[in-house]
Every structure is written in C-alpha cells, then in structure tokens.
Design an enzyme around this catalytic site. Structure first.
Site, PDB file in Angstrom:
ATOM      1  N   GLU A   1      40.714  39.136  42.313  1.00  0.00           N
ATOM      2  CA  GLU A   1      41.553  38.853  43.485  1.00  0.00           C
ATOM      3  C   GLU A   1      42.575  39.949  43.751  1.00  0.00           C
ATOM      4  O   GLU A   1      42.865  40.267  44.904  1.00  0.00           O
ATOM      5  CB  GLU A   1      42.264  37.515  43.265  1.00  0.00           C
ATOM      6  CG  GLU A   1      43.012  36.989  44.461  1.00  0.00           C
ATOM      7  CD  GLU A   1      43.625  35.621  44.182  1.00  0.00           C
ATOM      8  OE1 GLU A   1      44.640  35.310  44.812  1.00  0.00           O
ATOM      9  OE2 GLU A   1      43.089  34.890  43.324  1.00  0.00           O
ATOM     10  N   ASP A   2      43.104  40.550  42.673  1.00  0.00           N
ATOM     11  CA  ASP A   2      44.243  41.460  42.821  1.00  0.00           C
ATOM     12  C   ASP A   2      43.966  42.907  42.431  1.00  0.00           C
ATOM     13  O   ASP A   2      44.879  43.740  42.467  1.00  0.00           O
ATOM     14  CB  ASP A   2      45.426  40.948  41.981  1.00  0.00           C
ATOM     15  CG  ASP A   2      45.943  39.618  42.490  1.00  0.00           C
ATOM     16  OD1 ASP A   2      45.771  39.338  43.688  1.00  0.00           O
ATOM     17  OD2 ASP A   2      46.513  38.850  41.687  1.00  0.00           O
TER      18      ASP A   2
ATOM     19  N   ASP B   1      47.101  28.493  34.727  1.00  0.00           N
ATOM     20  CA  ASP B   1      47.657  29.486  35.643  1.00  0.00           C
ATOM     21  C   ASP B   1      48.795  28.889  36.461  1.00  0.00           C
ATOM     22  O   ASP B   1      49.887  29.472  36.584  1.00  0.00           O
ATOM     23  CB  ASP B   1      46.532  29.997  36.550  1.00  0.00           C
ATOM     24  CG  ASP B   1      47.045  30.834  37.707  1.00  0.00           C
ATOM     25  OD1 ASP B   1      47.717  31.856  37.462  1.00  0.00           O
ATOM     26  OD2 ASP B   1      46.772  30.469  38.871  1.00  0.00           O
TER      27      ASP B   1
END
Length: 728
Positions: free
Chosen positions: A95-96, A158
């Site tokens: 995602e990052d 998370d």
C-alpha cells in the site's frame, strides 16, 4: 452529536512507555514457541520491510518500521504462526511502497503475499467518496478473511497500534478513525471472541470519540470503586472460604466492567450509572465444567440470586464461542453483584477467541469452539456477498450481524441456532439455508402456526413451512433483522427483477418492431451487434433489461434497429417524437417492473396509460389521473397501454364510505366487503361531526365489475350515506 474535544493528552504510545521494542526483542520472544529457522525468516522479513519503508516516518516522527514491528508484537503475544508474523511486518509494503505483490511472492511465498494483499486497502482513485472507498476496502478485507482468518487478525493488531498512537492525529481524524473502530473493528474482535483486543479497542475508541463522556464515566467508576472495594473483598473472601470448605480448587478474582460496555448499557437500556448492576463483579475460574455447576450451587447458597438474572452460556455458548455461567446475587447490604464462573480453557478462549486455535493447538479444551463458530460466520459473509454485491449494502449487512444481542431457538431436531434479538421466522429460515428462506410461506413456533413476521424468543422450537413456487416478498425487508436474511432477500429480488425486466423489455421492443414490420427474433445479428456496440452494452439481454426498467424507450430503440434515425443516443431522449398509437397489453403478472400508481389505483376495466420511470419500469395510471397532465411536456415517456383480455390477480383500489356513527358499523361494512370475495388490505376511520364517520378502505378487486358489485351491495346498508372511489 459528538462532544467538543478537551485538550488532548496523547495516549501512551510504544515510544512513550519506555525502551522501544526492537526486532531483537521480537525475535527473543518468538524463540519461546517458534523453531530457529522460522525466527530467522521473521528477521529476514524485518530487513525487507525496513528497506522498503526506508525514509518513511509516521506522524509521530518515529521511523515507519516501528509500526509493523508493534503489530507483529501483538500477534506474537497471541502465538501466531511465523507466516502471519511475516505478513504483519510487511502488511503496509503493497500500500505504501513501490513493492508489488508478485515481488513479495517471489521474495517469500504466495501465501504471505495473499495475506498482505488481503490487509491492503483499495486505491481511492476509482471511488467517488471516502465512504465508498472505505466500504469497498472493508469488503475486500472481509472476503479475504473468509479465505484466511489471519487477514483480520493482522488488521485488528494494526488497528490496535494505530489507536494506541492516535493522540498525534487531528481532532477530525481521531473522531473518524475512532468511529470506524467502534462500528467495525471492535465488533469484529468481539464476533471472533478476541476479548483482549476488543476491550482495548473499545476503550481507546470511546476515549477519543466521546472524550467528555469517557472522563465523566471514568470518574464515576473511580468514585464507586472506592465504596465497592470493601464489599468486593468481603464477597471474594466469602466465596473462597466456601470453596475451601467444599474442597473445590479455583481462582476468585474481582473485576470491573470496561467503560464502553457500561456506557453502551446505559444508553441502550436508558439506565443511570447507579442502575447498572454489573459494573463490578467476581470471576471464579475452575478446572472442569462440572465444577462450574458445583460452584454455582455454592454461591447461590451463600448469597440469594436475583430472579431471572441467571444465564448458562456453557450449555448454550454465545455466537462467538464465549462460554461461562453468569448469575447476579444480592450481595452484602443487598447490593447486586454479577458472578461469572468458567473453566481455565473457557477463560483462555474468552481472551483469545479464534486466536486460541493457534495458541493451543495441542488440543486444549474449548480452543476449537470459537474457530468453528467463526468459520460459520465467515460462510454467512460469503452468502451475503453472493446475495448483494454492492460494497455499501454488503457492509451495512455485516454491521447488522456485528451487534448480536442473541436469542437461542431450536430446530425440530434439537439443533440450537443463535440469532439476533427480535429475529423473526424469516430470519430463522435464512439461518437454516438461503433456499429455505427463499421458499418459506409460514412457520410453526412450538407446534403452533405463526406468521413469517413473528419475533422469536429464546427456548422456542421453530419449524419452517416451504412451498416449491414461493418466493421472497419485498415487504419482508421491513421486519427481518439479520444481515444474511436481508442480503438473501435483496439478492433474490434483484435477480427476479432483472429477469422480469428482460421479459418486459422483450415484449415492449417486440411490439414496437412489429408496428415497423420487423420481427425481433429475425432481426439481423449484425444490426443488433452494431446497436449494442454504440450503446455500450455487452449483450441483447442487457438491452432488454434496460428497456424493461424504463432506462431506454422501446420506440426509439425499435426505430434505430429497424434502420431509422430515431435513437441516436443510448440514453432516454427528451426530444423524441410522440409515440405511435399501438397499445401494449397489461396482464397484471409482469412483476416488479410494472407498478400501478397509488394516486389513482387503476384496475382492469379502467382506461389506462403508462409512463416510463427510469429504474422502475413502467407505472400505470388511469387516463383521467391528474398526475398524467404534468407529463404532457414529456410525451415521449408515455406508453399507450390497455388491459389484456383476461388480466390475472387482484388489484388494490380505495373506496370512501360515509356512514352513520353507530356501534358495529365498521364490522357491518367489513363483513359485506368480505362476502363479495374481496380482501381488506387497510382501513382508516375518521369521525366527522359526532353523527357520521368516514371509512376509507383499501380493498383488493379483480376489476371494475367486481368493484361495482361491492359498491352496489354497500349502498343497500341503511347506515351508508355515500360511497365514492378515491383518487388522490
């Protein structure tokens, strides 16, 4: 409306509570249950993740890699397997960072890549709003969870670390994230039986979303705990002494209910803090199930139980696998106290839930129950997805199932089903199987016939009566309460409406083409393909469905297919010429795509006209209906229709009866209507001047002749002054 936020004191983050938790600390803790080669793989994942996140920092200013390490630490405390820990360390790289899924699979394996992909959010580029993106991402995650439950465990860990460090965020972000936590993630942790994570998520979410309420309640609990401490100590000592006298080994420990649970109970049951009796209580943990019941007898001998406040969650576990005996006692000075009695295995399962499947694979008693019940819930999620693929509707249905205040009912063969409180016979039918729900027509509760909308109570035995030709009624959506039932009904009706729309579209287009001398079945395939390509439709069925739903006008499509120049755009045109005088026959059996206007209630025998309504199909009016006049400027949306030679079914119509105000007058009128073979669907009564009343009936008739017969018979009643048919 949320409270104004007080000045924020950041909650203690991992960086603020002492020495930072490093990869060496994680590996040292993992060595207690993982072999060295798997711990080495976890360390390799850390090196991979640290390189991928190089230069990235969190809002708190710390290097980004500390967040995945904290997530892995939580899962390590739950004794998860090494692949889950690796996925936790790498859960944000897709995602990052520029790392792709195939790179991840190549560096580790496809199983780890799938876990990481399941946790990753969808890109918001393709969505119109944050809410739509959130719904789609959560749908993706939940469906990935049905393939591998570890996806949601990583996501919960998370979210837990994000909530622990939420104090550095802006007020608006804190509220948004806290609301999502309380609405989605804490209930999921509860549904999976992971009490340790659920409690902390609720506490953190509550403190950030309603900080003033949290502060007031916290002070109230602190004040009450001082007064209750001596009382709790007395009760603990009394129970311990009694257990020793009976040679029962067990741990007795006082406890305080978490603040968010107290707040929810106060709000849902409209109680003050002083009226919540289970704020403080005592938990007794023993070795075996039969010992639990022995302890229950002893505490009931020691203190008088409060009637109606005993719950046996051992014999009938909660939906998340939770097991315990709960009883409320009149303690010293008459103060009510809740006592919970459970085994050590039940306590472990209550804290770890589905994670106990990994923590106690050696076969500890109770470890499998949460896993089995979680799998049942996951299968329900898959059925919801099949029933309603829209992300927002799917998420709404999941939310319904995440707040189960349960009832426990039995099948005729003695199987126990756990349903949401206020669940009905239809909810029960869908809980058994979607096909049973789709074809149910009635039910028997404790051997007595019951309507489908009847709410169920714990302990009842329910039997479902089905019929081969039966199908769900849209009205069921008004009373079902479970997500599975709601998704099943919507999915069936959506498919049914599409089929009915396709059939209606075929009739409408065929009728328009026949006027132009063209047979739909003999239309050249190349001409149909060219039109479908211009209109951006994949197949003929989609075109027919669009016509049936009122999204395309059949006259315009027919002229284009016949070789004319009429339909130059796929959407409904406002400037097309008036339709030709060909009339379309209304049978009354077209289903949901043909509806009858409530303003004028047309019935067979009336002169009628119809209007195309995008998404609904066609709406039939009486020709004299004043609402048709407002559509004169849009003549192209009109459709000339007539009744078929033999319409099928009953049609609702409203009649108004002015009658002398006498006792029993309503019963007399209703009796006459029933004698004429008509069903009364609704009735309203209004007193006019004390001498007369106006009764408005919605009755089902077969046509104008049937209605005339009813009205003629009503006029013969001496009390009746006037009868009129109602148009609004």
């Amino acid at each position: 409306m949320t409270d104004p936020l007080p000045p924020i004191t950041p909650l203690p983050s991992d960086a603020a509570v002492g020495p930072r938790f490093l990869i060496s600390d994680l590996c040292a803790s993992l060595e207690s249950y993982l072999p060295p080669e798997q711990v080495s793989e976890v360390y390799r994942a850390y090196l991979f993740g640290a390189e991928a996140h190089q230069g990235q920092k969190r809002r708190s200013g710390e290097p980004y890699i500390y967040h995945p390490l904290a997530v892995a630490r939580t899962l390590g405390n739950m004794r998860m397997d090494y692949k889950c820990l690796i996925a936790a360390i790498l859960h944000d790289v897709l995602e990052d960072t520029p790392v792709a899924k195939d790179q991840l699979a190549l560096a580790f394996d496809s199983e780890i890549a799938e876990l990481v992909d399941g946790v990753s959010k969808l890109s918001r580029i393709d969505f119109e709003s944050r809410a739509e993106a959130q719904a789609a991402s959560l749908q993706k995650m939940l469906l990935a969870m049905t393939r591998d439950i570890r996806v949601i465990l990583i996501k919960l860990a998370d979210r837990l670390h994000n909530m622990r460090t939420l104090g550095v965020m802006r007020a608006e972000s804190r509220r948004r994230i806290s609301h999502e936590t309380l609405e989605i993630f804490a209930p999921i942790a509860n549904r999976l039986g992971i009490n340790s994570i659920r409690v902390e998520l609720e506490e953190l979410g509550f403190s950030h979303y309603w900080p003033w309420r949290h502060l007031v309640l916290e002070r109230a609990v602190q004040k009450a705990s001082g007064a209750r401490q001596e009382l709790l100590s007395t009760v603990e000592t009394g129970i311990k002494r009694r257990l020793q006298q009976e040679s029962i080994q067990g741990e007795v420990k006082g406890r305080c209910k978490n603040l968010y649970s107290i707040y929810r109970k106060m709000r849902e049951k409209r109680r003050s803090f002083s009226e919540v009796v289970d704020v403080f209580g005592v938990r007794v943990t023993v070795d075996r199930v039969d010992t639990c019941y022995r302890v229950l007898g002893q505490v009931h001998n020691l203190y008088k139980p409060v009637p109606g406040r005993f719950k046996d969650y051992i014999a009938i576990p909660k939906a998340n696998g939770y097991q315990s005996l709960h009883t409320v006692l009149f303690g010293p000075q008459g103060v009510p106290l809740e006592i919970q009695i459970r085994t050590e295995a039940m306590q472990r399962a209550a804290e770890s839930g589905i994670a106990a499947h990994w923590m106690y694979k050696s076969g500890a008693q109770g470890a499998a129950a949460p896993a089995n019940l979680a799998n049942d819930w996951l299968q329900n999620l898959l059925e919801m997805q099949r029933g309603d693929g829209n992300p927002q509707d799917f998420l709404d249905n999941v939310k319904v199932d995440l707040f189960p205040d349960e009832v426990y009912v039995f099948t005729p063969k003695g199987r126990i089903l756990t349903l949401k409180r206020a669940a009905t016979v239809v909810d029960f039918a869908y809980a058994i199987h979607s096909d049973v729900g789709n074809t149910c027509v009635a039910g028997r509760i404790d051997r007595r016939l019951a309507a489908l909308s009847t709410p169920l109570r714990s302990g009842q035995t329910v039997e479902i009566i089905t019929a081969p030709g039966a199908k769900p009624n849209p009205g069921w959506l008004g009373f079902v309460v479970t997500g599975k039932a709601r998704a099943g009904i919507r999915g069936f009706l959506k498919n049914l409406k599409a089929k009915e729309a396709e059939d209606l579209g075929r009739r409408l287009l065929g009728a328009e083409l026949s006027v132009l001398g063209v047979d739909l079945d003999q239309l050249p395939p190349a001409r149909m393909s060219a039109y479908l390509k211009d209109a951006g439709l994949p197949e003929t069925a989609a075109l027919l469905t669009d016509i049936g739903l009122g999204n395309r006008l059949p006259a315009l499509v027919a002229r284009r297919l016949a070789g004319g120049d009429g339909d130059t755009a796929p959407a409904v045109s406002e400037d097309a010429a008036e339709p030709h005088p060909h009339r379309f026959a209304i049978r009354g059996t077209e289903g949901m795509v043909v509806s009858f206007a409530r303003c004028c209630r047309p019935i067979p025998g009336d002169a009628i006209a119809a209007v195309f309504s995008p998404g609904r199909g066609i709406v039939v009016h009486r020709q004299e209906c004043r609402n048709l006049g407002s559509l004169e400027s849009k003549r192209n949306k009109r459709l000339d229709v007539e009744w078929a030679a033999e319409p099928d079914g009953d049609f609702p119509v409203e009649i108004r009866v002015d009658i002398g105000n006498r006792r029993g007058a309503l019963a007399v009128v209703a009796g006459v209507i029933a004698e004429q073979g008509s069903n009364i669907e609704n009735v309203q009564s209004q007193d006019r001047d004390g001498q007369t009343s106006t009764l408005e009936f919605l009755v089902a008739v077969r046509g104008r002749k049937h209605l005339a017969r009813i009205m003629r018979r009503l006029r013969q009643i001496p009390l009746v002054m006037r009868i009129t048919r109602v148009s609004r």
